[in-house]
Design a protein around this motif. Structure first.
Motif, PDB file in Angstrom:
ATOM      1  N   ALA A 166     -24.829 -33.270 -97.027  1.00  0.00           N
ATOM      2  CA  ALA A 166     -24.585 -32.023 -97.749  1.00  0.00           C
ATOM      3  C   ALA A 166     -25.861 -31.472 -98.385  1.00  0.00           C
ATOM      4  O   ALA A 166     -25.933 -30.284 -98.714  1.00  0.00           O
ATOM      5  CB  ALA A 166     -23.521 -32.243 -98.818  1.00  0.00           C
ATOM      6  N   GLN A 167     -26.880 -32.326 -98.536  1.00  0.00           N
ATOM      7  CA  GLN A 167     -28.138 -31.909 -99.140  1.00  0.00           C
ATOM      8  C   GLN A 167     -29.135 -31.391 -98.106  1.00  0.00           C
ATOM      9  O   GLN A 167     -30.208 -30.899 -98.455  1.00  0.00           O
ATOM     10  CB  GLN A 167     -28.762 -33.081 -99.898  1.00  0.00           C
ATOM     11  CG  GLN A 167     -27.874 -33.638-100.989  1.00  0.00           C
ATOM     12  CD  GLN A 167     -28.405 -34.947-101.546  1.00  0.00           C
ATOM     13  OE1 GLN A 167     -29.604 -35.225-101.476  1.00  0.00           O
ATOM     14  NE2 GLN A 167     -27.524 -35.764-102.100  1.00  0.00           N
ATOM     15  N   GLU A 177     -30.699 -29.122 -94.912  1.00  0.00           N
ATOM     16  CA  GLU A 177     -30.733 -27.716 -94.510  1.00  0.00           C
ATOM     17  C   GLU A 177     -29.670 -27.451 -93.444  1.00  0.00           C
ATOM     18  O   GLU A 177     -29.517 -28.233 -92.495  1.00  0.00           O
ATOM     19  CB  GLU A 177     -32.119 -27.375 -93.963  1.00  0.00           C
ATOM     20  CG  GLU A 177     -32.295 -25.908 -93.610  1.00  0.00           C
ATOM     21  CD  GLU A 177     -33.707 -25.601 -93.124  1.00  0.00           C
ATOM     22  OE1 GLU A 177     -33.918 -24.478 -92.652  1.00  0.00           O
ATOM     23  OE2 GLU A 177     -34.577 -26.487 -93.231  1.00  0.00           O
ATOM     24  N   ALA A 219     -26.421 -27.149 -94.237  1.00  0.00           N
ATOM     25  CA  ALA A 219     -25.138 -27.660 -94.713  1.00  0.00           C
ATOM     26  C   ALA A 219     -24.421 -26.687 -95.639  1.00  0.00           C
ATOM     27  O   ALA A 219     -23.281 -26.926 -96.019  1.00  0.00           O
ATOM     28  CB  ALA A 219     -25.348 -28.991 -95.434  1.00  0.00           C
ATOM     29  N   GLU A 220     -25.059 -25.602 -95.965  1.00  0.00           N
ATOM     30  CA  GLU A 220     -24.517 -24.680 -96.954  1.00  0.00           C
ATOM     31  C   GLU A 220     -23.158 -24.108 -96.502  1.00  0.00           C
ATOM     32  O   GLU A 220     -23.006 -23.611 -95.397  1.00  0.00           O
ATOM     33  CB  GLU A 220     -25.477 -23.520 -97.197  1.00  0.00           C
ATOM     34  CG  GLU A 220     -26.849 -23.946 -97.726  1.00  0.00           C
ATOM     35  CD  GLU A 220     -27.805 -24.373 -96.630  1.00  0.00           C
ATOM     36  OE1 GLU A 220     -27.400 -24.342 -95.442  1.00  0.00           O
ATOM     37  OE2 GLU A 220     -28.935 -24.770 -96.951  1.00  0.00           O
ATOM     38  N   GLY A 221     -22.171 -24.237 -97.393  1.00  0.00           N
ATOM     39  CA  GLY A 221     -20.876 -23.622 -97.144  1.00  0.00           C
ATOM     40  C   GLY A 221     -19.974 -24.356 -96.187  1.00  0.00           C
ATOM     41  O   GLY A 221     -18.884 -23.873 -95.863  1.00  0.00           O
TER      42      GLY A 221
END
Length: 268
Positions: A202-203, A205, A207-209
């Motif tokens: 999740a950290q 690049e 992984a946003e959203g």
């Protein structure tokens, strides 16, 4: 198939969550008395309580020799001699909090801690338990490695090197104790979908959203494109392999690397 583990005593390190918890549950389901070892007493207690009779939570630090010895003595005092040990505790150690780093970014101290966590912890446990198992003429030592120990990535090389050493340690121990009834094997999973891994991913690049399930699917292609079965490994997949190696059904198997990787490793 009856795995014939009734009455056996098993110790699982790193058993408070993820792979270790799944292994502990599977062994307990097959009738073994199971000691769960980790540093987090609260999580351990919840898992042991959910398992019920025959489960014991023992707090201990895999990187501390005296703590490990104290834990082993406590288990054997309460449950009896340990027949099966699953060395699951391991992973990357990072002084910066960043796990997937380029080679030149990893200081000596992190190499040393990663080695201690993944290799020396197993050495210490095996040095204590293997002779005791040999004296009784029966034992199982099962080490949890990684596909990275055979097929390393260009990042987190310190982790791959430690797991490669664990594989060699396993082979040497297998040769040293095979004629004494103690079988030593390694299980090497690939991309196991656990809460810890999802937190790490999740950290990253990209992984946003993404939801947790979308996250696992997204990085399957990016991180492990060779997994032919098309999904991440589940903790229960690893646990099933461990139960088999602990059983009488695997009585002629020692010194092997059982890959639970969905075909990810591209060599035989």
């Amino acid at each position: 198939m009856d795995m014939n583990l009734n009455g056996r005593v098993a110790l699982v390190t790193g058993a408070s969550q993820g792979i270790g918890e799944a292994i502990a549950r599977a062994l307990h389901h097959e009738g073994a008395k199971v000691a769960l070892l980790a540093r987090d007493e609260g999580k351990l207690a919840k898992v042991a309580q959910s398992l019920g009779h025959g489960a014991l939570a023992v707090s201990g630090d895999a990187m501390n020799a005296q703590s490990l010895l104290n834990a082993i003595e406590a288990v054997e005092a309460k449950l009896g001699p340990i027949d099966i040990v699953v060395n699951n505790a391991g992973g990357l150690r990072s002084s910066t909090g960043e796990l997937f780093r380029a080679f030149e970014s990893v200081p000596d101290s992190d190499w040393q801690e990663t080695w201690e966590f993944n290799v020396l912890s197993v050495v210490r446990i095996a040095r204590t338990l293997a002779p005791r198992m040999a004296a009784r003429g029966w034992g199982r030592i099962i080490n949890i490695s990684s596909e990275s120990g055979v097929q390393p990535d260009p990042i987190a090389i310190e982790y791959a090197a430690a797991k490669g050493a664990l594989n060699v340690l396993t082979k040497g121990l297998a040769k040293a104790y095979a004629d004494k009834g103690v079988l030593v094997n390694v299980v090497s999973p690939a991309y196991v979908d656990t809460p810890v891994l999802r937190d790490v991913l999740a950290q990253q690049e990209g992984a946003e959203g993404l939801s947790p399930d979308e996250l696992a699917a997204h990085f399957l292609t990016a991180f492990r494109p060779n997994i032919g079965v098309g999904r991440p490994c589940k903790p229960e997949d690893v646990a099933a392999a461990v139960v088999f190696l602990a059983s009488e059904a695997a009585g002629f198997i020692t010194g092997t690397n059982l890959r639970v990787d969905g075909g990810s490793v591209t060599t035989l």
